[in-house]
Design a protein around this motif. Structure first.
Motif, PDB file in Angstrom:
ATOM      1  N   CYS A   1      -3.177  16.503   3.252  1.00  0.00           N
ATOM      2  CA  CYS A   1      -2.013  15.804   2.689  1.00  0.00           C
ATOM      3  C   CYS A   1      -1.362  16.670   1.615  1.00  0.00           C
ATOM      4  O   CYS A   1      -1.655  16.515   0.420  1.00  0.00           O
ATOM      5  CB  CYS A   1      -2.439  14.459   2.113  1.00  0.00           C
ATOM      6  N   ASP A   2      -0.482  17.582   2.036  1.00  0.00           N
ATOM      7  CA  ASP A   2       0.056  18.545   1.080  1.00  0.00           C
ATOM      8  C   ASP A   2       0.930  17.881   0.018  1.00  0.00           C
ATOM      9  O   ASP A   2       1.154  18.447  -1.040  1.00  0.00           O
ATOM     10  CB  ASP A   2       0.816  19.664   1.789  1.00  0.00           C
ATOM     11  N   GLY A   3       1.388  16.667   0.283  1.00  0.00           N
ATOM     12  CA  GLY A   3       2.200  15.979  -0.709  1.00  0.00           C
ATOM     13  C   GLY A   3       1.372  15.249  -1.762  1.00  0.00           C
ATOM     14  O   GLY A   3       1.928  14.719  -2.723  1.00  0.00           O
ATOM     15  N   LEU A   4       0.052  15.222  -1.593  1.00  0.00           N
ATOM     16  CA  LEU A   4      -0.794  14.412  -2.480  1.00  0.00           C
ATOM     17  C   LEU A   4      -1.818  15.240  -3.241  1.00  0.00           C
ATOM     18  O   LEU A   4      -2.825  14.725  -3.718  1.00  0.00           O
ATOM     19  CB  LEU A   4      -1.513  13.320  -1.661  1.00  0.00           C
ATOM     20  N   ARG A   5      -1.541  16.556  -3.347  1.00  0.00           N
ATOM     21  CA  ARG A   5      -2.515  17.435  -4.005  1.00  0.00           C
ATOM     22  C   ARG A   5      -2.323  17.512  -5.517  1.00  0.00           C
ATOM     23  O   ARG A   5      -3.154  18.059  -6.214  1.00  0.00           O
ATOM     24  CB  ARG A   5      -2.444  18.839  -3.397  1.00  0.00           C
ATOM     25  N   GLY A   6      -1.206  16.988  -6.012  1.00  0.00           N
ATOM     26  CA  GLY A   6      -0.921  17.051  -7.447  1.00  0.00           C
ATOM     27  C   GLY A   6      -1.843  16.130  -8.236  1.00  0.00           C
ATOM     28  O   GLY A   6      -2.554  15.298  -7.665  1.00  0.00           O
ATOM     29  N   THR A   7      -1.834  16.300  -9.563  1.00  0.00           N
ATOM     30  CA  THR A   7      -2.692  15.469 -10.412  1.00  0.00           C
ATOM     31  C   THR A   7      -1.901  14.279 -10.941  1.00  0.00           C
ATOM     32  O   THR A   7      -0.714  14.389 -11.252  1.00  0.00           O
ATOM     33  CB  THR A   7      -3.213  16.290 -11.600  1.00  0.00           C
ATOM     34  N   LEU A   8      -2.583  13.158 -11.045  1.00  0.00           N
ATOM     35  CA  LEU A   8      -1.966  11.922 -11.518  1.00  0.00           C
ATOM     36  C   LEU A   8      -1.394  12.113 -12.924  1.00  0.00           C
ATOM     37  O   LEU A   8      -2.068  12.636 -13.814  1.00  0.00           O
ATOM     38  CB  LEU A   8      -3.042  10.825 -11.515  1.00  0.00           C
ATOM     39  N   GLY A   9      -0.142  11.695 -13.135  1.00  0.00           N
ATOM     40  CA  GLY A   9       0.498  11.842 -14.439  1.00  0.00           C
ATOM     41  C   GLY A   9       0.034  10.764 -15.413  1.00  0.00           C
ATOM     42  O   GLY A   9      -0.395   9.682 -15.005  1.00  0.00           O
TER      43      GLY A   9
ATOM     44  N   VAL B   1       0.850  -1.183   0.000  1.00  0.00           N
ATOM     45  CA  VAL B   1       0.000   0.000   0.000  1.00  0.00           C
ATOM     46  C   VAL B   1       0.892   1.240   0.000  1.00  0.00           C
ATOM     47  O   VAL B   1       1.725   1.400   0.898  1.00  0.00           O
ATOM     48  CB  VAL B   1      -0.936   0.029   1.234  1.00  0.00           C
ATOM     49  N   VAL B   2       0.712   2.094  -1.008  1.00  0.00           N
ATOM     50  CA  VAL B   2       1.519   3.316  -1.086  1.00  0.00           C
ATOM     51  C   VAL B   2       0.595   4.510  -1.305  1.00  0.00           C
ATOM     52  O   VAL B   2      -0.477   4.381  -1.898  1.00  0.00           O
ATOM     53  CB  VAL B   2       2.563   3.252  -2.224  1.00  0.00           C
ATOM     54  N   PRO B   3       1.019   5.689  -0.817  1.00  0.00           N
ATOM     55  CA  PRO B   3       0.237   6.903  -1.059  1.00  0.00           C
ATOM     56  C   PRO B   3       0.224   7.241  -2.548  1.00  0.00           C
ATOM     57  O   PRO B   3       1.212   7.007  -3.256  1.00  0.00           O
ATOM     58  CB  PRO B   3       1.003   7.977  -0.275  1.00  0.00           C
ATOM     59  N   LEU B   4      -0.897   7.819  -3.012  1.00  0.00           N
ATOM     60  CA  LEU B   4      -1.008   8.228  -4.411  1.00  0.00           C
ATOM     61  C   LEU B   4      -1.203   9.742  -4.512  1.00  0.00           C
ATOM     62  O   LEU B   4      -2.183  10.282  -4.006  1.00  0.00           O
ATOM     63  CB  LEU B   4      -2.195   7.532  -5.089  1.00  0.00           C
ATOM     64  N   GLY B   5      -0.245  10.396  -5.155  1.00  0.00           N
ATOM     65  CA  GLY B   5      -0.388  11.821  -5.468  1.00  0.00           C
ATOM     66  C   GLY B   5      -0.258  11.949  -6.975  1.00  0.00           C
ATOM     67  O   GLY B   5      -1.158  11.573  -7.716  1.00  0.00           O
TER      68      GLY B   5
ATOM     69  N   ASP C   1      -8.525  12.336  -7.602  1.00  0.00           N
ATOM     70  CA  ASP C   1      -8.479  12.238  -9.068  1.00  0.00           C
ATOM     71  C   ASP C   1      -8.007  10.856  -9.505  1.00  0.00           C
ATOM     72  O   ASP C   1      -8.381  10.363 -10.572  1.00  0.00           O
ATOM     73  CB  ASP C   1      -7.574  13.318  -9.666  1.00  0.00           C
ATOM     74  N   GLY C   2      -7.230  10.189  -8.678  1.00  0.00           N
ATOM     75  CA  GLY C   2      -6.788   8.832  -8.996  1.00  0.00           C
ATOM     76  C   GLY C   2      -7.972   7.880  -9.042  1.00  0.00           C
ATOM     77  O   GLY C   2      -8.155   7.140 -10.006  1.00  0.00           O
ATOM     78  N   ALA C   3      -8.787   7.909  -8.008  1.00  0.00           N
ATOM     79  CA  ALA C   3      -9.953   7.022  -7.954  1.00  0.00           C
ATOM     80  C   ALA C   3     -10.885   7.289  -9.134  1.00  0.00           C
ATOM     81  O   ALA C   3     -11.372   6.357  -9.784  1.00  0.00           O
ATOM     82  CB  ALA C   3     -10.696   7.214  -6.626  1.00  0.00           C
ATOM     83  N   ARG C   4     -11.121   8.564  -9.428  1.00  0.00           N
ATOM     84  CA  ARG C   4     -12.024   8.901 -10.535  1.00  0.00           C
ATOM     85  C   ARG C   4     -11.414   8.494 -11.873  1.00  0.00           C
ATOM     86  O   ARG C   4     -12.120   7.993 -12.764  1.00  0.00           O
ATOM     87  CB  ARG C   4     -12.359  10.389 -10.510  1.00  0.00           C
ATOM     88  N   SER C   5     -10.115   8.665 -12.018  1.00  0.00           N
ATOM     89  CA  SER C   5      -9.463   8.281 -13.276  1.00  0.00           C
ATOM     90  C   SER C   5      -9.553   6.769 -13.483  1.00  0.00           C
ATOM     91  O   SER C   5      -9.841   6.304 -14.595  1.00  0.00           O
ATOM     92  CB  SER C   5      -7.996   8.734 -13.264  1.00  0.00           C
ATOM     93  N   PHE C   6      -9.322   6.005 -12.432  1.00  0.00           N
ATOM     94  CA  PHE C   6      -9.416   4.550 -12.562  1.00  0.00           C
ATOM     95  C   PHE C   6     -10.845   4.129 -12.880  1.00  0.00           C
ATOM     96  O   PHE C   6     -11.083   3.232 -13.691  1.00  0.00           O
ATOM     97  CB  PHE C   6      -8.915   3.853 -11.285  1.00  0.00           C
TER      98      PHE C   6
END
Lengths: 325, 325
Positions: free
Chosen positions: A235-243, A180-184, A215-220
């Motif tokens: 979670c300031d490290g996870l606010r970016g958009t999935l590449g 399990v890893v964080p997703l940003g 956005d990760g969940a919605r993209s999947f």
């Protein structure tokens, strides 16, 4: 900021990254806790990337990108526009190689983070706090210096570097049932996918994401990138958009996204602090929060969790802790 | 609460304690930090007792005391009146040996600490919040049960147990020039003195004490115990009064006391959190605070520091951190 035209990273690139960064990065320990195992009903193994240099896994990717450059290219320096952990990581990596580092930062960025970037000898370039101003300033700095742009999570060298954390974890713990890893933006996640598919193809990959940046969940769910959101999470490290490249690598690994709200994330952070005495940041705690929120899914299994960083803003702590008092 | 009539502990007792507690206690790691070395101008080696079971070195002494008992005596259980780390440590040690543990606690004690003690299966005995009520209740429980009283820091078995932390540190780092430990009742300090005199007689022993509980400094200055003070410090683990046997052992080791105020202690705690990502409590940070307050004394030397515990009350954090914002 665009990523140079490089091929998508493969497991071989993760292995090459491990050799390249070994003289500079820490091989972080794998921690466990009787109390947290009891809490989860599972055997949890924590990869302690908050003990990595600059206090986050980000050093792995930045270090790999910097040391992968040919001498002539490296001499012109590196450029990025992250005022967070990637900025500090790239600055330290450049300092270790003895090359210039340029970091474009928006007005209003947290002073302590800028001080960390300058501490490692990088040059700051201030710009207005809009995406367009950042892109333009970044392009201008690149044009002026001839430096190499290193994107925080879509750069294939960065992804390969981040994969070395899971490489170490799966080497130490080859029998994990789930990771399990964080997703940003997906740099750590995609690198983890590369290592996992090669070393532990039977292991399930879960991506833990805050509800306020899902956005990760919605993209999947859609099967296509969905960046239409305004982040609202501690979670300031996870606010970016999935590449895009990250999304492809994660789909190829059959990764699944678990979302969890901020209150559960802060509660998990408090548990980690209390039980392990390790100061991890909220963006790290999201993975444990996801495991505890879906206890039945993980019960009785061997679960690897990447604690991604420990750069907590102590002055903002009272408000943060109050979210799960 | 009086300590049974036992001979003063010697280095042999520390060695015996190490063998006795080895199956139960953690051999904690020794940590270091480039950033903190630069801050101090010295090579700092931190013995990480906040990673010990129950989150503090106290488990070593309690475990040694419990497992040193003969079977018949042990079967009647153990008794103490600490609502802090010693209470939890004794409860866990008794649970591991499978014997009863009775902890006398004053009304008004922190609920979270009592929950920890009960979590390990100890029986709580409530009493009025006066020293007399505690002594009387403790004596009554002892009379009723025939249990063995284990004092938090004057019991020779406890002192010998606490000495195993320095035994491990000096075995891993035999070339230390100085050792700095927090001073409260003197259990850790006296045990450290026993290990240090045997293993590193040329090493200087410093005792770090909060200014708001400086009975140690005054006792050393007078050459006799001076308990005439009302503690006023955030270091809740260091508010007790120096024990007589502890004082004698520390004088024999030529120990020196360094006092430091709460603001410096909290600032040192923040530094430890930020630089090492280790959640240590204020009573632990007093040792680093003393080193940083007397930079010229320690500059260029190899300095061992015992991080004594990590049981931070998160709900009290905002007020605590504000002491050194």
């Amino acid at each position: 900021m665009t990523t140079p035209d490089l091929p998508a990273p493969r497991f071989d690139d993760v292995l090459a990254a491990a050799a390249r960064i070994a003289p500079h990065a820490h091989a972080t320990p794998v921690l466990h806790s009787r109390a947290l195992d009891a809490e989860a009903g599972a055997a949890l193994r924590f990869k302690a990337e908050h003990l990595q240099r600059i206090g986050a896994f980000k050093f792995r990717g930045a270090c790999n990108a910097v040391f992968a450059l040919a001498d002539a290219q490296a001499a012109r320096g590196v450029v990025t526009h992250s005022s967070g952990n990637h900025g500090a990581a790239l600055a330290l990596a450049a300092q270790l190689r003895g090359i210039p580092c340029h970091v474009v930062v928006p007005e209003g960025a947290v002073r302590a983070k800028l001080a960390a970037i300058e501490h490692y000898g990088a040059q700051l370039h201030h710009c207005a706090p809009t995406i367009r101003a950042r892109e333009e300033t970044c392009a201008q700095v690149q044009a002026d210096t001839g430096g190499t742009v290193v994107h925080p999570y879509t750069d294939p060298r960065v992804i390969a570097g981040q994969g070395t954390a899971a490489l170490e974890l799966l080497t130490a713990q080859p029998d994990l049932d789930a990771l399990v890893v964080p997703l940003g933006g997906g740099g750590l996640a995609a690198g983890t996918a590369l290592a996992m598919r090669a070393l532990a193809p039977g292991c399930d990959l879960f991506l833990a994401e805050p509800e306020g940046a899902a956005d990760g969940a919605r993209s999947f769910a859609r099967g296509a990138l969905d960046h239409d959101f305004v982040p609202d999470t501690v979670c300031d490290g996870l606010r970016g958009t999935l590449g895009a490249i990250n999304f492809e690598l994660l789909r190829a690994a059959d990764a699944r996204v678990l979302t969890v709200d901020d209150a559960r994330i802060v509660a998990a952070m408090r548990l980690l602090w209390t039980r392990t005495k390790q100061l991890v940041e909220p963006s790290s705690a999201v993975a444990l929060a996801a495991v505890l929120a879906q206890r039945e899914r993980f019960a009785g299994r061997r679960v690897g969790i990447v604690l991604s960083g420990g750069n907590v803003d102590l002055d903002a702590l009272p408000a943060l802790l109050a979210l799960a008092a």
